[in-house]
Design a protein around this motif. Structure first.
Motif, PDB file in Angstrom:
ATOM      1  N   THR A  29      50.765 112.012 -58.430  1.00  0.00           N
ATOM      2  CA  THR A  29      50.534 113.239 -58.885  1.00  0.00           C
ATOM      3  C   THR A  29      49.083 113.573 -59.431  1.00  0.00           C
ATOM      4  O   THR A  29      48.874 114.748 -59.505  1.00  0.00           O
ATOM      5  CB  THR A  29      51.442 113.484 -60.162  1.00  0.00           C
ATOM      6  OG1 THR A  29      51.235 112.565 -60.885  1.00  0.00           O
ATOM      7  CG2 THR A  29      53.070 113.432 -59.430  1.00  0.00           C
ATOM      8  N   VAL A  30      48.427 112.467 -59.639  1.00  0.00           N
ATOM      9  CA  VAL A  30      47.159 112.885 -60.367  1.00  0.00           C
ATOM     10  C   VAL A  30      46.318 113.391 -59.320  1.00  0.00           C
ATOM     11  O   VAL A  30      45.429 114.180 -59.340  1.00  0.00           O
ATOM     12  CB  VAL A  30      46.436 111.852 -61.028  1.00  0.00           C
ATOM     13  CG1 VAL A  30      46.256 110.510 -59.981  1.00  0.00           C
ATOM     14  CG2 VAL A  30      45.199 112.126 -61.878  1.00  0.00           C
ATOM     15  N   GLY A  90      59.750 118.219 -65.047  1.00  0.00           N
ATOM     16  CA  GLY A  90      59.187 117.036 -65.644  1.00  0.00           C
ATOM     17  C   GLY A  90      58.052 116.664 -65.129  1.00  0.00           C
ATOM     18  O   GLY A  90      57.360 115.666 -65.609  1.00  0.00           O
ATOM     19  N   THR A 102      53.921 116.326 -64.562  1.00  0.00           N
ATOM     20  CA  THR A 102      53.112 116.554 -65.649  1.00  0.00           C
ATOM     21  C   THR A 102      51.844 116.662 -65.177  1.00  0.00           C
ATOM     22  O   THR A 102      50.954 117.506 -65.522  1.00  0.00           O
ATOM     23  CB  THR A 102      53.058 115.283 -66.685  1.00  0.00           C
ATOM     24  OG1 THR A 102      54.421 114.991 -67.091  1.00  0.00           O
ATOM     25  CG2 THR A 102      52.151 115.120 -67.809  1.00  0.00           C
ATOM     26  N   MET A 103      51.066 115.601 -64.336  1.00  0.00           N
ATOM     27  CA  MET A 103      49.796 115.619 -64.003  1.00  0.00           C
ATOM     28  C   MET A 103      49.347 117.066 -63.466  1.00  0.00           C
ATOM     29  O   MET A 103      48.006 117.065 -63.597  1.00  0.00           O
ATOM     30  CB  MET A 103      49.323 114.341 -63.168  1.00  0.00           C
ATOM     31  CG  MET A 103      49.644 113.107 -64.116  1.00  0.00           C
ATOM     32  SD  MET A 103      49.212 113.200 -65.769  1.00  0.00           S
ATOM     33  CE  MET A 103      47.423 113.279 -65.810  1.00  0.00           C
ATOM     34  N   ALA A 156      48.774 119.451 -65.979  1.00  0.00           N
ATOM     35  CA  ALA A 156      47.911 119.118 -67.003  1.00  0.00           C
ATOM     36  C   ALA A 156      46.560 119.203 -66.353  1.00  0.00           C
ATOM     37  O   ALA A 156      45.626 119.666 -67.242  1.00  0.00           O
ATOM     38  CB  ALA A 156      48.090 117.676 -67.108  1.00  0.00           C
ATOM     39  N   ILE A 157      46.361 119.173 -65.102  1.00  0.00           N
ATOM     40  CA  ILE A 157      45.110 119.216 -64.687  1.00  0.00           C
ATOM     41  C   ILE A 157      44.739 120.652 -64.382  1.00  0.00           C
ATOM     42  O   ILE A 157      43.703 121.298 -64.455  1.00  0.00           O
ATOM     43  CB  ILE A 157      44.787 118.368 -63.353  1.00  0.00           C
ATOM     44  CG1 ILE A 157      44.687 116.922 -63.679  1.00  0.00           C
ATOM     45  CG2 ILE A 157      43.590 118.581 -62.719  1.00  0.00           C
ATOM     46  CD1 ILE A 157      44.714 115.893 -62.737  1.00  0.00           C
ATOM     47  N   THR A 162      55.375 119.321 -70.940  1.00  0.00           N
ATOM     48  CA  THR A 162      54.601 118.064 -70.329  1.00  0.00           C
ATOM     49  C   THR A 162      52.979 118.192 -70.519  1.00  0.00           C
ATOM     50  O   THR A 162      52.560 117.019 -71.236  1.00  0.00           O
ATOM     51  CB  THR A 162      54.770 117.846 -68.902  1.00  0.00           C
ATOM     52  OG1 THR A 162      54.388 118.910 -68.118  1.00  0.00           O
ATOM     53  CG2 THR A 162      56.444 117.401 -68.698  1.00  0.00           C
ATOM     54  N   VAL A 176      50.489 115.620 -72.894  1.00  0.00           N
ATOM     55  CA  VAL A 176      49.361 114.961 -72.665  1.00  0.00           C
ATOM     56  C   VAL A 176      48.033 115.452 -73.358  1.00  0.00           C
ATOM     57  O   VAL A 176      47.446 114.488 -73.880  1.00  0.00           O
ATOM     58  CB  VAL A 176      48.973 115.354 -70.899  1.00  0.00           C
ATOM     59  CG1 VAL A 176      47.469 114.792 -70.800  1.00  0.00           C
ATOM     60  CG2 VAL A 176      50.018 114.628 -70.233  1.00  0.00           C
TER      61      VAL A 176
END
Lengths: 271, 291, 285
Positions: free
Chosen positions: B116-117, B213, B215-216, B219-220, B240, B244
């Protein structure tokens, strides 16, 4: 309930007359249930050593269930429970002290479809020995050879012992499975329709083998094939709807059955 | 021998029970820290305040600000993943050859296997600039781009679960429809999709659960501004990505900032738990129907 | 245009959309790969792999991140494999059909749907704080192990289920105990399926970022970890921190790291698919 009472009367066969030796296996008033299904109804019988006994009857009559009682293969079915006594060599096999693994070493089993392990021919036969903890390579090799000779497979596979057992033909696989059972040196061998998945030629060779094995082992064979029962067995037991309808010397069952149901079945009127 | 067998069984049983301990552990940790959290923050504020500023000097603890961000990105993701995923499922089930299905499957699996990143990077540095070239007012961090990429990530999930559901429909139904002269399209939408509706519903619910759920990506690409908004072009924050943000900083144990992530985590856990249980319930019912 | 023609038209239109959407996924994957390779391939060289992270993007490398990833994976394998396979064996071979077993099964299904960041909070509460392992490799590995446990358990169960019961019966009938049968017949026959599940679980674990951030993986680790109690960074973590840096050079470094991470992930998936096909063929015989 009334029918059961009637059947119970039918089951009372004067066994003393047909059993001439001390019995190898004796079963007294055995009932088996799967959950609520009453699979075997108050069956009593004795089986002589060094004989071939055939269980016949239409499918669903309980004969395979009954056979699996002898080496406690029913134990894994959660809904299975029973009431009655079964002794092998005078010992209650469902007693508290019974060691199931020991019992199964004494009472071997051959299944309907050949089921060799996905291992080499040699390892298939050696399996039973290895799980007993036998490590001596000489003993293992000797027993493997002897067992394969007993089933007349040795000459065919002696150069391919390391090959996968799955590469063998169906008939060879079934003989291998018998050899695997013999290697553990049982005294009783249970056979659950051992030729039903085989061609006529392989069937004939297995039947010859059963006939020979009788000298050393007590054999109980479940079969659909009435000709097979009449060819190879000394005694025949006819099961119907969980009842042991008739149990007698094979020649008598097939020539002068006492019960109408038996006669109907062996003459092919149902089944 | 008997003893050895028994010991082995006990060890294996213990291994299996670790899964129960995990659930118990999750609930215990979340509850324990949250209870302490709610000693200093009123539950009513938590659920009604629309500002979430635990890291500022003037602290507000309105989870709605994070929930809105979570809902916004998830809705965008599902509106991408559902039509595309379902269309792919129907195409594969009704139109495509077996060989095509077989060659395509590994590609869809790869799409699902990308970390996912990496998707987050993709959203921020490729999708956002592309969207900005169409709509210049789009901010660098926004929920639109994050939601779309999240949707792309979920496509294989929806398509394979829905395809399974379509495959489970008895062949006779399909043949009956064809037999009456229906086209594949008519059969798909009048017979197959309704018959597989519970399985498709399960796939959608699980996809939603995945999205909230996730996240990455958020978050990015979606920013770190907890705002109560449903505008997809501005920075937002999800539950989420808030967790982070706090974790990347160094909130001391026992501080209120530290505890907020458990309260936020509990909220997230309850959401996904309800969705997962609901899908489980539907699956159960639907299995019974076919058995 | 009559009804029949109209229906045919709709049918064909939908078919075209279906094909387009199906290829859309592949197209996006291609764009993603192309952009990342175009941006990052210039960074892929020996220096990049063996340099420590740095504040200067053109000097920064992924040495500690790669080592951290390898250490973390190793420890995760050691912890999760015996537990996962053991639990799978228990559920498939030992557990009776009781309410407790049903609860276990529902629980595992539910755990598979818990967001990974929640596992991070679990790890933070239990391993980092309660057991006081700190933000160490050990805490990270324990957290990831719990995260992938459901995958390994489900794969193990599926693989064991595929072993014909006739083989187990044959083993029992020869006097083997339950454990002997599992050891010598069930596990060898289900090995391929279990292995596939483990590799897929690992490929999931290797890309995980969120739970490790929560547990305390570091953005900047300028030394090589020596023990399981050392702090650590991992490849996805490195990518995340570089992605969030404003300097343009870091986006290039991130692309380089992504190439390495994708290679690892795709190779693992490829190997898993290979084993799966091989194993399924073997079972088919």
């Amino acid at each position: 309930m009334t029918t059961t009472t009637k059947n119970r009367k039918i089951e009372k066969i004067p066994q003393e007359n047909i059993l001439d030796n001390a019995s190898k296996i004796s079963i007294k008033e055995m009932d088996i249930w799967y959950g609520a299904f009453h699979a075997i109804k108050e069956v009593s019988m004795k089986i002589n050593p060094n004989t071939v006994t055939a269980f016949i009857g239409p499918s669903g009559c309980g004969k395979s269930t009954f056979l699996r009682l002898f080496n406690r293969m029913n134990d894994y079915i959660e809904s299975f429970h029973f009431d009655g006594k079964i002794k092998i060599d005078g010992k209650n096999i469902y007693g508290k002290k019974t060691n199931i693994e020991e019992l199964r070493k004494k009472v071997g089993m051959v299944f309907q479809k050949p089921n060799p392990f996905p291992k080499s021919i040699f390892e298939n036969v050696a399996y039973g020995l290895r799980i007993q903890g036998i490590k001596d390579k000489k003993i293992i090799a000797e027993r493997v050879e002897n067992s394969l000779k007993q089933v007349a497979l040795w000459e065919e596979v002696k150069n391919d012992l390391k090959k996968s057992a799955l590469a063998l033909s169906g008939g060879q696989q079934q003989r291998l499975c018998i050899a695997r059972t013999l290697a553990v040196q049982p005294s009783v061998i249970l056979m659950d329709e051992p030729t039903s998945a085989l061609d006529p030629i392989s069937t004939a060779s297995i039947e010859d083998l059963i006939f020979k094995l009788k000298e050393k082992y007590t054999i109980i064979i479940v079969t659909h094939n009435m000709q097979q029962a009449s060819r190879i067995s000394d005694y025949t037991a006819f099961f119907y709807m969980g009842n042991l309808v008739e149990y007698n010397k094979t020649e008598l069952i097939f020539t002068k059955p006492e019960k109408k149901q038996t006669e109907n079945y062996i003459s092919g009127k149902f089944g | 021998m008997k003893l050895k067998e028994k010991i082995i069984e006990l060890i294996l049983q213990f291994f299996a029970s670790i899964t129960i301990l995990t659930t118990v552990g999750i609930i215990a940790v979340l509850l324990f820290e949250s209870i302490t959290f709610f000693r200093s923050v009123s539950i009513i504020d938590f659920f009604t305040d629309t500002q979430w500023t635990p890291l500022y000097s003037e602290k507000h603890f309105g989870i709605l600000a994070l929930v809105s961000g979570t809902v916004l990105t998830s809705v965008i993701a599902i509106s991408v993943a559902l039509p595309i995923g379902l269309t792919i499922a129907i195409y594969l089930n009704m139109y495509a050859s077996k060989e095509f299905k077989k060659t395509l499957k590994p590609f869809l699996e790869i799409l699902a296997a990308v970390p996912t990143v990496v998707y987050g990077f993709f959203a921020l540095s490729i999708v956002t600039p592309f969207l900005q070239s169409i709509y210049p007012n789009l901010e660098t961090f926004n929920s639109l781009s994050a939601g779309i990429v999240m949707g792309i990530m979920i496509i294989p999930f929806v398509s394979s679960l829905s395809e399974d559901a379509l495959s489970a429909v008895p062949k006779s139904l399909k043949e009956a429809s064809f037999g009456m002269g229906a086209t594949k399209f008519q059969t798909a939408f009048k017979v197959m999709v309704p018959a597989a509706s519970s399985g498709i519903t399960v796939s959608v619910i699980l996809a939603i659960s995945r999205a909230i759920g996730e996240t990455m990506i958020v978050a990015i690409a979606a920013g770190q501004q907890a705002t109560f908004t449903f505008n997809p072009t501005v920075p937002i924050q999800t539950i989420t990505s808030y967790i982070v943000q706090v974790s990347m900083g160094d909130a001391p144990q026992g501080s209120i900032e530290y505890r907020t992530i458990f309260a936020a985590g509990l909220t997230l856990f309850v959401f996904t738990f309800i969705l997962n249980s609901f899908s489980f319930y539907i699956k159960k019912k639907y299995q019974e129907k076919y058995e | 245009m009559n009804n029949l023609q109209k229906n045919k038209l709709i049918d064909n239109a939908f078919k075209t959309i279906g094909i387009l959407f199906t290829y859309l996924g592949i197209l996006i994957l291609a764009i993603l790969l192309y952009k990342i390779i175009a941006a990052g391939s210039s960074r892929i060289n020996w220096d990049f792999l063996t340099s420590l992270p740095s504040r200067k993007p053109e000097k920064a490398g992924i040495y500690t991140a790669i080592l951290g990833t390898l250490d973390l994976m190793m420890l995760t394998i050691i912890i999760s494999i015996p537990i996962g396979i053991g639990a799978g064996i228990y559920l498939e071979e030992y557990a009776k059909k009781t309410k407790l077993t049903t609860l276990l099964e529902i629980n595992i299904a539910n755990l598979a749907g818990v967001p990974s960041i929640i596992y991070g909070l679990l790890g933070l509460g239990i391993f980092v704080r309660f057991f006081n392992f700190g933000g160490s490799i050990l805490s990270g590995a324990l957290t990831l192990s719990l995260l992938i446990l459901p995958i390994i358990i489900v794969a193990t169960r599926e693989a064991i289920k595929a072993v014909p019961s006739s083989l187990k019966e044959a083993s029992f009938a020869l006097g083997a105990t339950k454990w002997q049968t599992i050891q010598k017949v069930v596990l060898p026959s289900s090995f391929g399926g279990i292995l596939t599940g483990i590799i897929l679980a690992m490929s999931r674990a290797i890309g995980e970022t969120a739970p490790l951030i929560v547990v305390g993986a570091m953005a900047y680790v300028p030394f090589v970890p020596h023990s399981v109690f050392d702090t650590f960074s991992v490849l996805p973590m490195q990518i995340f921190t570089w992605t969030t840096r404003p300097k343009a050079g870091f986006a290039i470094a991130a692309s380089g790291a992504i190439i390495i991470l994708l290679i690892l992930t795709f190779v693992m998936n490829g190997v898993a698919v290979y084993f799966r096909n091989k194993w399924q063929k073997k079972l088919g015989n």
